[in-house]
Design an enzyme around this catalytic site. Sequence first.
Site, short mmCIF file in Angstrom:
data_model
loop_
_atom_site.label_atom_id
_atom_site.label_comp_id
_atom_site.label_asym_id
_atom_site.label_seq_id
_atom_site.Cartn_x
_atom_site.Cartn_y
_atom_site.Cartn_z
N CYS A 127 0.82 -1.22 0.00
CA CYS A 127 0.00 0.00 0.00
C CYS A 127 0.85 1.27 0.00
O CYS A 127 0.33 2.37 -0.20
CB CYS A 127 -0.94 0.00 1.19
N HIS A 269 -3.07 6.89 2.51
CA HIS A 269 -3.59 5.60 2.06
C HIS A 269 -4.92 5.36 2.77
O HIS A 269 -5.03 5.55 3.98
CB HIS A 269 -2.57 4.51 2.40
N ASN A 299 -10.43 -0.16 0.69
CA ASN A 299 -8.98 -0.04 0.62
C ASN A 299 -8.51 -0.60 -0.73
O ASN A 299 -8.60 -1.80 -0.97
CB ASN A 299 -8.40 -0.85 1.79
O1 UT7 Z 1 -3.80 -1.50 3.68
C1 UT7 Z 1 -2.91 -2.10 4.53
C2 UT7 Z 1 -3.01 -1.58 5.89
N1 UT7 Z 1 -4.16 -2.16 6.55
C3 UT7 Z 1 -4.68 -1.59 7.59
O2 UT7 Z 1 -4.22 -0.56 7.97
C4 UT7 Z 1 -5.79 -2.29 8.32
C5 UT7 Z 1 -5.57 -2.14 9.79
N2 UT7 Z 1 -6.54 -2.82 10.64
C6 UT7 Z 1 -7.84 -2.48 10.71
O3 UT7 Z 1 -8.31 -1.62 10.00
C7 UT7 Z 1 -8.68 -3.15 11.77
O4 UT7 Z 1 -7.83 -3.91 12.61
C8 UT7 Z 1 -9.77 -4.09 11.19
C9 UT7 Z 1 -10.86 -3.26 10.54
C10 UT7 Z 1 -9.17 -5.06 10.22
C11 UT7 Z 1 -10.43 -4.85 12.34
O5 UT7 Z 1 -10.97 -3.95 13.30
P1 UT7 Z 1 -10.68 -4.18 14.86
O6 UT7 Z 1 -11.38 -3.11 15.57
O7 UT7 Z 1 -9.18 -4.26 15.03
O8 UT7 Z 1 -11.40 -5.57 15.13
P2 UT7 Z 1 -10.77 -6.93 15.67
O9 UT7 Z 1 -9.94 -7.58 14.62
O10 UT7 Z 1 -10.14 -6.67 17.01
O11 UT7 Z 1 -12.07 -7.79 15.90
C12 UT7 Z 1 -13.07 -7.45 16.88
C13 UT7 Z 1 -14.20 -8.46 16.81
C14 UT7 Z 1 -13.73 -9.91 16.85
O12 UT7 Z 1 -14.70 -10.63 17.58
P3 UT7 Z 1 -14.45 -11.02 19.12
O13 UT7 Z 1 -13.20 -11.86 19.09
O14 UT7 Z 1 -14.28 -9.73 19.83
O15 UT7 Z 1 -15.69 -11.77 19.48
C15 UT7 Z 1 -13.79 -10.36 15.42
O16 UT7 Z 1 -14.02 -11.74 15.28
O17 UT7 Z 1 -14.91 -8.32 15.57
C16 UT7 Z 1 -14.99 -9.58 14.91
N3 UT7 Z 1 -14.94 -9.36 13.47
C17 UT7 Z 1 -16.02 -9.11 12.73
N4 UT7 Z 1 -17.33 -9.03 13.04
C18 UT7 Z 1 -18.20 -8.76 12.05
C19 UT7 Z 1 -13.85 -9.31 12.67
N5 UT7 Z 1 -14.21 -9.05 11.41
C20 UT7 Z 1 -15.56 -8.92 11.42
C21 UT7 Z 1 -16.51 -8.64 10.43
N6 UT7 Z 1 -17.80 -8.56 10.77
N7 UT7 Z 1 -16.16 -8.41 9.14
#
Ligand code: UT7
Length: 389
Positions: A127, A269, A299
């Site tokens: 990215c 980005h 993204n």
């Molecule tokens: O382009 C390259 C650079 N990329 C980035 O910069 C991306 C960076 N990361 C992010 O944007 C975020 O970490 C994400 C959007 C990918 C995830 O958000 P988060 O607030 O970090 O969520 P998480 O991974 O900590 O997940 C929280 C909860 C989990 O459930 P539990 O374990 O708390 O029960 C996940 O299983 O949300 C759940 N979850 C979802 N729920 C519904 C993860 N993905 C989803 C989903 N829909 N799509």
Amino acid sequence: MATFSSGEAHDDAAARHAHVVGWGMAVPESALTNDELSTFVDTSDDWIFARTGIRQRFIADEGESTATLAYRAAQQALEVADILPTDLDLIVVATSTPENIFPSTASLVQDWLNAHDAGAFDLSAACSGFVYALNMAADSIRAGSIGAALVIGAETMSRILDWQDRSTCILFGDGAGAVVLQASPAPGGVLSSVLRSDGAGSDLLAIPSVGSIDADESRASTNGNKLYKMYMAGSEVFRFATRVISESIEQTCTAAGIQVTDIDLVIPHQANLRILQAAARKLGLDADKFMSNVEHYGNTSAASIPIALCEAIEQQRIQDKDHIALVGFGGGLTWAAMLIRWGVPEPREQHGSMLNRQRRHVQYRIARWRSRSRRWRRRVDRKVREIRD
Ligand code: UT7
């Protein structure tokens, strides 16, 4: 466009600046909304929008690819710059989803444009790739080795997503953005850049490919990674991103001798709206100084910065002499920031002259004919050799 010999380069270098003189973007026809996505992935519009700011993304159909999107964006950029494809000395495509491992996507675009005096290669920095590529092109212009470059960020992320992994497949979309960078004696243009990498984070965000250690079946099954599919440790990448955006922007401002508060617009980005808001807070800038269109496109990896740049220009958020900061971050880990002092071309130049437009269209037609006739000639030669032997 003239190329410059090394002798000329030394005399000219001090007076040469690299200016963005053209820009263009392209996205696929079909959009996929969060609601549509949630019919086949366990997720919801509420979750996706609250955690990322994304509402929809564009997904390439069968006839669309990284190269076709790059080509469309490139044509627009040449139109705005009002130069001919044959004026280009260099074409760089930043991409993580190239048309082939080789030949490069840039070579295909070079052929389709009839840019027969341009070198062409793809650049892999995930990215951050577009800022890396722009820096390479700007340095070549300032050193005097080239006069004009086409720099493209293009992706079809939909083709390397694991559509069963809800933590990644909801984030990404397809698209391309392009700029023409040109030498000018006018001060301004690209002022400074910061490129960084931390390969110790290579396990946080990746797409294993043919040469990968993960191509070994047993190893791949141990770490659970699939060949040609993206995986990401989202929350760790999130923390990395908020840190490096502010750090690298501060560094590029120091290098250019300006204050962070002198920045008129940051074009980051587009990974996640929350990342951008956190970075703005860290820098002490208003959130509205950060361009964001992640809601509409998701993204698009290396394409996100040039697409956001095009939209910022269209929305008249960039004025002559503005200080614009570009900042990319992603797989590698890599990150990169660049400061540009904008010099908007005169309106007359922006719309292109009628004659040049016609010449460009003739060149695109010639390109198709030239490419086909070369292939046809090779086939005939082969047949002749076979008959002779
Ligand atoms: O382009 C390259 C650079 N990329 C980035 O910069 C991306 C960076 N990361 C992010 O944007 C975020 O970490 C994400 C959007 C990918 C995830 O958000 P988060 O607030 O970090 O969520 P998480 O991974 O900590 O997940 C929280 C909860 C989990 O459930 P539990 O374990 O708390 O029960 C996940 O299983 O949300 C759940 N979850 C979802 N729920 C519904 C993860 N993905 C989803 C989903 N829909 N799509």
